[in-house]
Design a protein around this motif. Structure first.
Motif, PDB file in Angstrom:
ATOM      1  N   GLY A 184       0.805  -1.226   0.000  1.00  0.00           N
ATOM      2  CA  GLY A 184       0.000   0.000   0.000  1.00  0.00           C
ATOM      3  C   GLY A 184       0.828   1.261   0.000  1.00  0.00           C
ATOM      4  N   ALA A 185       2.027   1.197  -0.577  1.00  0.00           N
ATOM      5  CA  ALA A 185       2.957   2.319  -0.483  1.00  0.00           C
ATOM      6  C   ALA A 185       2.632   3.480  -1.407  1.00  0.00           C
ATOM      7  N   THR A 186       1.559   3.384  -2.182  1.00  0.00           N
ATOM      8  CA  THR A 186       1.098   4.539  -2.947  1.00  0.00           C
ATOM      9  C   THR A 186      -0.094   5.208  -2.267  1.00  0.00           C
ATOM     10  N   GLY A 187      -0.513   4.696  -1.120  1.00  0.00           N
ATOM     11  CA  GLY A 187      -1.647   5.258  -0.397  1.00  0.00           C
ATOM     12  C   GLY A 187      -1.229   6.249   0.662  1.00  0.00           C
ATOM     13  N   ALA A 188      -2.215   6.843   1.312  1.00  0.00           N
ATOM     14  CA  ALA A 188      -1.968   7.935   2.250  1.00  0.00           C
ATOM     15  C   ALA A 188      -1.061   7.532   3.399  1.00  0.00           C
ATOM     16  N   VAL A 189      -1.255   6.349   3.959  1.00  0.00           N
ATOM     17  CA  VAL A 189      -0.449   5.893   5.095  1.00  0.00           C
ATOM     18  C   VAL A 189       0.772   5.115   4.623  1.00  0.00           C
ATOM     19  N   GLY A 190       0.580   4.216   3.673  1.00  0.00           N
ATOM     20  CA  GLY A 190       1.677   3.377   3.226  1.00  0.00           C
ATOM     21  C   GLY A 190       2.867   4.147   2.706  1.00  0.00           C
ATOM     22  N   ARG A 191       2.604   5.229   1.977  1.00  0.00           N
ATOM     23  CA  ARG A 191       3.734   6.006   1.445  1.00  0.00           C
ATOM     24  C   ARG A 191       4.542   6.645   2.577  1.00  0.00           C
ATOM     25  N   GLU A 192       3.837   7.049   3.643  1.00  0.00           N
ATOM     26  CA  GLU A 192       4.534   7.643   4.786  1.00  0.00           C
ATOM     27  C   GLU A 192       5.324   6.581   5.554  1.00  0.00           C
ATOM     28  N   VAL A 193       4.737   5.390   5.707  1.00  0.00           N
ATOM     29  CA  VAL A 193       5.450   4.297   6.364  1.00  0.00           C
ATOM     30  C   VAL A 193       6.724   3.964   5.597  1.00  0.00           C
ATOM     31  N   ALA A 194       6.606   3.831   4.285  1.00  0.00           N
ATOM     32  CA  ALA A 194       7.774   3.511   3.471  1.00  0.00           C
ATOM     33  C   ALA A 194       8.839   4.589   3.577  1.00  0.00           C
ATOM     34  N   GLY A 195       8.424   5.855   3.576  1.00  0.00           N
ATOM     35  CA  GLY A 195       9.384   6.943   3.673  1.00  0.00           C
ATOM     36  C   GLY A 195      10.106   6.969   5.006  1.00  0.00           C
ATOM     37  N   LEU A 196       9.377   6.751   6.090  1.00  0.00           N
ATOM     38  CA  LEU A 196      10.005   6.736   7.412  1.00  0.00           C
ATOM     39  C   LEU A 196      10.980   5.573   7.547  1.00  0.00           C
ATOM     40  N   LEU A 197      10.601   4.410   7.059  1.00  0.00           N
ATOM     41  CA  LEU A 197      11.492   3.258   7.145  1.00  0.00           C
ATOM     42  C   LEU A 197      12.714   3.432   6.254  1.00  0.00           C
ATOM     43  N   ALA A 198      12.521   3.985   5.053  1.00  0.00           N
ATOM     44  CA  ALA A 198      13.636   4.173   4.129  1.00  0.00           C
ATOM     45  C   ALA A 198      14.654   5.164   4.676  1.00  0.00           C
ATOM     46  N   ALA A 199      14.197   6.122   5.474  1.00  0.00           N
ATOM     47  CA  ALA A 199      15.114   7.100   6.066  1.00  0.00           C
ATOM     48  C   ALA A 199      16.015   6.476   7.123  1.00  0.00           C
ATOM     49  N   ALA A 200      15.592   5.312   7.649  1.00  0.00           N
ATOM     50  CA  ALA A 200      16.352   4.686   8.731  1.00  0.00           C
ATOM     51  C   ALA A 200      17.122   3.449   8.284  1.00  0.00           C
ATOM     52  N   GLY A 201      16.777   2.877   7.138  1.00  0.00           N
ATOM     53  CA  GLY A 201      17.448   1.661   6.699  1.00  0.00           C
ATOM     54  C   GLY A 201      16.772   1.086   5.478  1.00  0.00           C
ATOM     55  N   PRO A 202      17.156  -0.131   5.090  1.00  0.00           N
ATOM     56  CA  PRO A 202      16.569  -0.730   3.887  1.00  0.00           C
ATOM     57  C   PRO A 202      15.106  -1.095   4.088  1.00  0.00           C
ATOM     58  N   VAL A 203      14.346  -1.028   3.009  1.00  0.00           N
ATOM     59  CA  VAL A 203      12.935  -1.392   3.033  1.00  0.00           C
ATOM     60  C   VAL A 203      12.574  -1.983   1.681  1.00  0.00           C
ATOM     61  N   ARG A 204      11.634  -2.914   1.689  1.00  0.00           N
ATOM     62  CA  ARG A 204      11.158  -3.511   0.448  1.00  0.00           C
ATOM     63  C   ARG A 204       9.693  -3.129   0.262  1.00  0.00           C
ATOM     64  N   ILE A 205       9.322  -2.858  -0.976  1.00  0.00           N
ATOM     65  CA  ILE A 205       7.952  -2.441  -1.287  1.00  0.00           C
ATOM     66  C   ILE A 205       7.371  -3.376  -2.342  1.00  0.00           C
ATOM     67  N   LEU A 206       6.175  -3.873  -2.080  1.00  0.00           N
ATOM     68  CA  LEU A 206       5.410  -4.585  -3.096  1.00  0.00           C
ATOM     69  C   LEU A 206       4.432  -3.597  -3.702  1.00  0.00           C
ATOM     70  N   ALA A 207       4.529  -3.359  -4.992  1.00  0.00           N
ATOM     71  CA  ALA A 207       3.689  -2.344  -5.638  1.00  0.00           C
ATOM     72  C   ALA A 207       3.175  -2.855  -6.968  1.00  0.00           C
ATOM     73  N   ARG A 208       1.879  -2.713  -7.161  1.00  0.00           N
ATOM     74  CA  ARG A 208       1.271  -3.093  -8.436  1.00  0.00           C
ATOM     75  C   ARG A 208       1.652  -2.108  -9.524  1.00  0.00           C
TER      76      ARG A 208
END
Length: 281
Positions: free
Chosen positions: A6-30
């Motif tokens: 859900g990284a293109t949605g209102a919450v998911g994009r913020e979660v991904a951004g916060l995690l990416a600022a601190a370390g590696p993150v993986r995103i599943l995106a359609r």
């Protein structure tokens, strides 16, 4: 490794951004082209929940942030089953506060309750983050504000303790990266109960121009919703609005400050940060 959906949605994009600022993150995106989070530590797997890509995305993952939005697809079952098979140790599900409220029995709430039951039965340790209405929902007012300086909405005096999606994301990240959250549920609200009329007034101050609030009648609201959503979803939104009018969504909870150490943002802050979306044409 944490997987974010859900990284293109209102919450998911913020979660991904916060995690990416601190370390590696993986995103599943359609649709990876819609992602706003980029960087050397961001790994993107293209695919949907029903694709073989889900298994690839879960390889080596310790925790998952799960967002689903289709009431007709068994996406929670798909992810929970695949996560269990992959040995995922923590699944954090974005749910909704109405799930824990006995008076809420609309189509969308029942769907989310079933999703939570599915995840509980999967055997994967879980946490449910249950936010109240998002402040960003008022972006639907932007066309009327830009073109005519008018907000049209149902039940202008019904209060809701709406929450900034950024605060919901901060709670989710605290749960994903902290310890001891498994098997717990977290209701998340903003710091105040506010009505649509009051939101209109605060937007007017932020934009520096007068705005007018016009209350929609029930029939007009139903017609507008049916133009955008299938009937079961439209009726669910109307039932939810009735609960809000009865005061069922006014309660404020301190979860944001308790889990993040920061106070929840009020609507006026969200409005100021998103003023460009409402700028006059």
């Amino acid at each position: 490794m944490i997987l974010v959906t859900g990284a293109t949605g209102a919450v998911g994009r913020e979660v991904a951004g916060l995690l990416a600022a601190a370390g590696p993150v993986r995103i599943l995106a359609r649709r990876p082209e819609r992602l706003t989070v980029r960087g050397d530590g961001v790994e993107v797997v293209e695919g949907a929940y029903g694709d073989p890509a889900l298994d690839r995305a879960l390889e080596g993952v310790s925790s998952v942030f799960l967002v689903t939005n289709s009431p007709t697809e068994p996406d929670d079952e798909r992810v929970a089953g695949a996560a269990a098979a992959a040995g995922v140790r923590h699944l954090v599900k974005l749910s909704m506060m109405a799930v824990e409220e006995p008076g809420a029995d609309d189509f969308i709430t029942r769907w989310q309750r079933r999703n939570e039951e599915t995840i509980r039965a999967s055997g994967v340790p879980w946490t449910f983050v249950r936010p109240r209405t998002f402040m960003s929902n008022t972006l639907s007012w932007a066309p009327g504000i830009r073109s005519a300086g008018v907000v049209r909405a149902l039940y202008g005096d019904a209060p809701v303790a709406c929450v900034d999606p950024r605060d919901v994301a901060a709670v989710a990240v605290a749960v994903l990266t902290g310890a001891g959250h498994e098997g717990r549920t977290y209701a998340v609200s903003g710091p105040e109960a506010i009505t649509a009329r009051e939101q209109t007034a605060q937007l007017s101050l932020v934009l520096g121009r007068p705005l007018r609030f016009e209350e929609l009648g029930l029939d007009a609201a139903r017609t507008a919703l049916l133009a955008k959503y299938p009937r079961p979803a439209a009726e669910a939104f109307l039932e939810s609005a009735e609960r809000q009018r009865a005061g069922a969504k006014a309660a404020v909870v301190p979860t944001v400050e308790e889990l993040t150490g920061c106070q929840a943002r009020p609507y006026r802050t969200w409005a100021a940060d998103h003023a460009d979306a409402f700028a006059a044409e």
